[in-house]
Design a protein around this motif. Sequence first.
Motif, short mmCIF file in Angstrom:
data_model
loop_
_atom_site.label_atom_id
_atom_site.label_comp_id
_atom_site.label_asym_id
_atom_site.label_seq_id
_atom_site.Cartn_x
_atom_site.Cartn_y
_atom_site.Cartn_z
N LYS A 76 -3.78 -3.60 -23.33
CA LYS A 76 -3.09 -2.45 -23.91
C LYS A 76 -3.96 -1.18 -23.94
CE LYS A 76 0.94 -3.98 -25.61
NZ LYS A 76 2.20 -3.34 -25.64
N GLU A 77 -5.25 -1.30 -23.68
CA GLU A 77 -6.15 -0.16 -23.78
C GLU A 77 -6.59 0.32 -22.39
OE1 GLU A 77 -9.40 -1.05 -26.41
OE2 GLU A 77 -8.09 -2.22 -27.69
N ALA A 78 -6.38 1.58 -22.11
CA ALA A 78 -6.82 2.21 -20.86
C ALA A 78 -6.47 1.37 -19.64
CB ALA A 78 -8.33 2.49 -20.91
N HIS A 79 -5.22 0.97 -19.58
CA HIS A 79 -4.77 0.02 -18.57
C HIS A 79 -3.91 0.73 -17.53
CE1 HIS A 79 -4.08 -4.15 -17.43
NE2 HIS A 79 -2.86 -3.80 -17.12
N THR A 80 -4.48 1.02 -16.37
CA THR A 80 -3.71 1.66 -15.32
C THR A 80 -3.84 0.88 -14.03
OG1 THR A 80 -5.54 3.06 -14.65
CG2 THR A 80 -4.04 3.95 -16.31
N HIS A 81 -2.88 1.07 -13.17
CA HIS A 81 -2.90 0.42 -11.86
C HIS A 81 -2.61 1.48 -10.81
CE1 HIS A 81 -3.35 -3.59 -13.36
NE2 HIS A 81 -2.52 -3.26 -14.31
N ASN A 82 -3.43 2.50 -10.80
CA ASN A 82 -3.23 3.61 -9.89
C ASN A 82 -3.90 3.32 -8.55
OD1 ASN A 82 -1.80 4.89 -11.87
ND2 ASN A 82 -3.57 5.94 -12.68
N HIS A 83 -3.31 2.39 -7.86
CA HIS A 83 -3.78 2.03 -6.53
C HIS A 83 -2.57 1.76 -5.64
CE1 HIS A 83 -3.57 -1.79 -8.84
NE2 HIS A 83 -2.96 -2.20 -7.76
N PHE A 84 -2.81 1.75 -4.35
CA PHE A 84 -1.74 1.45 -3.41
C PHE A 84 -1.51 -0.05 -3.32
CE2 PHE A 84 -2.55 5.72 -1.76
CZ PHE A 84 -1.25 6.16 -1.52
N HIS A 85 -0.31 -0.40 -2.91
CA HIS A 85 0.06 -1.78 -2.62
C HIS A 85 0.49 -1.83 -1.16
CE1 HIS A 85 0.62 -1.25 -6.96
NE2 HIS A 85 0.09 -2.45 -7.02
N PHE A 86 0.39 -3.00 -0.57
CA PHE A 86 0.78 -3.17 0.83
C PHE A 86 1.77 -4.30 0.93
CE2 PHE A 86 0.57 -4.73 5.12
CZ PHE A 86 0.46 -3.58 5.87
N ARG A 87 2.90 -4.06 1.63
CA ARG A 87 3.89 -5.11 1.87
C ARG A 87 4.03 -5.32 3.36
NH1 ARG A 87 9.13 -6.52 3.02
NH2 ARG A 87 9.80 -4.41 3.51
N CYS A 88 3.81 -6.57 3.80
CA CYS A 88 3.94 -6.92 5.21
C CYS A 88 5.42 -7.09 5.53
CB CYS A 88 3.17 -8.20 5.52
SG CYS A 88 3.31 -8.68 7.27
N VAL A 89 5.89 -6.39 6.55
CA VAL A 89 7.30 -6.46 6.92
C VAL A 89 7.64 -7.75 7.66
CG1 VAL A 89 7.62 -3.96 6.94
CG2 VAL A 89 6.93 -5.12 9.05
N THR A 90 6.63 -8.50 8.09
CA THR A 90 6.88 -9.76 8.77
C THR A 90 6.89 -10.94 7.81
OG1 THR A 90 5.88 -8.93 10.80
CG2 THR A 90 6.08 -11.31 10.60
N CYS A 91 5.79 -11.14 7.08
CA CYS A 91 5.70 -12.32 6.20
C CYS A 91 6.14 -12.03 4.77
CB CYS A 91 4.28 -12.90 6.21
SG CYS A 91 3.03 -11.85 5.44
N GLY A 92 6.26 -10.75 4.39
CA GLY A 92 6.73 -10.38 3.06
C GLY A 92 5.66 -10.35 1.99
N LYS A 93 4.42 -10.65 2.35
CA LYS A 93 3.34 -10.66 1.36
C LYS A 93 3.12 -9.26 0.79
CE LYS A 93 -1.47 -12.01 0.80
NZ LYS A 93 -2.64 -12.62 1.42
N VAL A 94 3.00 -9.17 -0.54
CA VAL A 94 2.70 -7.91 -1.20
C VAL A 94 1.37 -8.08 -1.91
CG1 VAL A 94 3.42 -6.28 -3.01
CG2 VAL A 94 5.14 -7.35 -1.53
N GLU A 95 0.44 -7.17 -1.63
CA GLU A 95 -0.87 -7.29 -2.24
C GLU A 95 -1.39 -5.93 -2.69
OE1 GLU A 95 -3.85 -8.66 0.64
OE2 GLU A 95 -2.41 -8.14 2.19
N CYS A 96 -2.29 -5.98 -3.65
CA CYS A 96 -2.93 -4.77 -4.16
C CYS A 96 -4.07 -4.39 -3.22
CB CYS A 96 -3.52 -5.02 -5.55
SG CYS A 96 -2.30 -5.45 -6.80
N LEU A 97 -4.14 -3.11 -2.90
CA LEU A 97 -5.28 -2.60 -2.16
C LEU A 97 -6.30 -2.13 -3.19
CD1 LEU A 97 -3.40 -0.69 0.67
CD2 LEU A 97 -4.34 -3.00 0.72
N LYS A 98 -7.54 -2.39 -2.97
CA LYS A 98 -8.57 -2.25 -4.01
C LYS A 98 -8.88 -0.84 -4.49
CE LYS A 98 -9.53 -6.68 -3.89
NZ LYS A 98 -8.48 -7.44 -4.44
N SER A 99 -8.71 0.15 -3.67
CA SER A 99 -9.15 1.50 -4.02
C SER A 99 -8.24 2.19 -5.03
CB SER A 99 -9.23 2.37 -2.77
OG SER A 99 -10.12 1.81 -1.85
N GLU A 100 -8.84 2.68 -6.11
CA GLU A 100 -8.11 3.54 -7.07
C GLU A 100 -7.95 4.90 -6.42
OE1 GLU A 100 -7.33 3.59 -10.70
OE2 GLU A 100 -7.28 1.42 -10.65
#
Length: 126
Positions: A76-100
Amino acid sequence: MKRRKTQSQQEILTILKGSDSALNHEMLQSKLSSKIDRATIYRVLNRFSDDGLVHKIIGDDGKQYFAFCLNCEKPKEAHTHNHFHFRCVTCGKVECLKSEINVSLPKGYTSETFNGLISGYCSNCS
């Protein structure tokens, strides 16, 4: 208000913690060992998101994906997820990319959260 922990919550959280990518409702439901109705799954996922245990990603396919928050000791404290996500159009995997990222907004604007998604082909499918 303290929330009670149910068997459904525990099972859903265990699956999210063990996943190397974000999961949508259908992906999660296929991994559940018990019969949990659709509404309960959505309610649990949204509660986890509200509590900062998981973060919600809106895919370019219109689906909601949920990923367990790593390295979030105080959700609940200083909790942000300001990073990009990547979705593969073939396998459907969605993952977080590490860079803020930091977005420069016009004067007078203040950002609270950022939800960025890139779609394409993951390293396994390209």
